[in-house]
Design a protein around this motif. Sequence first.
Motif, PDB file in Angstrom:
ATOM      1  N   SER A  20       0.844  -1.179   0.000  1.00 15.14           N
ATOM      2  CA  SER A  20       0.000   0.000   0.000  1.00 15.14           C
ATOM      3  C   SER A  20       0.880   1.230   0.000  1.00 15.14           C
ATOM      4  N   THR A  57      -2.614  -3.301  -3.719  1.00 19.03           N
ATOM      5  CA  THR A  57      -3.480  -2.262  -3.181  1.00 19.03           C
ATOM      6  C   THR A  57      -2.682  -0.999  -2.927  1.00 19.03           C
ATOM      7  N   GLU A 117      -2.973   2.937  -1.450  1.00 16.36           N
ATOM      8  CA  GLU A 117      -3.756   3.832  -0.600  1.00 16.36           C
ATOM      9  C   GLU A 117      -3.459   5.267  -1.019  1.00 16.36           C
ATOM     10  N   SER A 127      -5.058   9.432  -0.654  1.00 21.25           N
ATOM     11  CA  SER A 127      -6.035  10.332  -0.046  1.00 21.25           C
ATOM     12  C   SER A 127      -5.805  11.734  -0.581  1.00 21.25           C
ATOM     13  N   ASN A 134      -7.550   2.396  -3.120  1.00 25.31           N
ATOM     14  CA  ASN A 134      -8.450   2.821  -2.044  1.00 25.31           C
ATOM     15  C   ASN A 134      -8.252   4.325  -1.893  1.00 25.31           C
ATOM     16  N   LYS A 187      -9.455   8.004  -0.316  1.00 24.93           N
ATOM     17  CA  LYS A 187     -10.155   8.644   0.803  1.00 24.93           C
ATOM     18  C   LYS A 187     -10.101  10.157   0.632  1.00 24.93           C
ATOM     19  N   SER A 197     -13.242   2.569  -3.590  1.00 26.29           N
ATOM     20  CA  SER A 197     -12.167   1.726  -4.134  1.00 26.29           C
ATOM     21  C   SER A 197     -12.489   1.371  -5.573  1.00 26.29           C
TER      22      SER A 197
END
Length: 152
Positions: free
Chosen positions: A26, A34, A36, A38, A62, A64, A119
Amino acid sequence: MKMFRSMLVAFALVSSLALTACGGSSGGGGASGTLEVSTDGEGLAFKPAALTGKAGGQVTVNFKNTSTAQQHNWVLVNGGEDVAATADEEAISAGAPDYLPTTNVVGGTKMLQPGGAASITFTAPAAGKYMFICTFPGHFAAGMKGELTIAP
């Protein structure tokens, strides 16, 4: 029998650790797997702004939205700055802030409300550098973009 069971448990533990070490990662420096991502709070920026993947691998992003006031999305375009600008213009021309462009887009999340998360999973494109952007009107122009580097 007890020794066999102990060996089986040890084998399972070692196998599990090996698979974990080889799996996706991540954050910004990961291989396919995966990632991550944001927003940078109220700033018009992605955090991290540089991601990596492996050609042909399955990638899950993913995303955010950590803003408390602004909508954002994450859209990966099939190219660099010029392709990103065209996708952004398509989104603005649509006249709906939640419109997801379709021209030269690898994939993207829906427009997220403040604090929202989503996601997406896609197959990484060929080796090269690809731009990701936010298509909320004015955000790309203000610098809300990043780069996904795909290794062979």
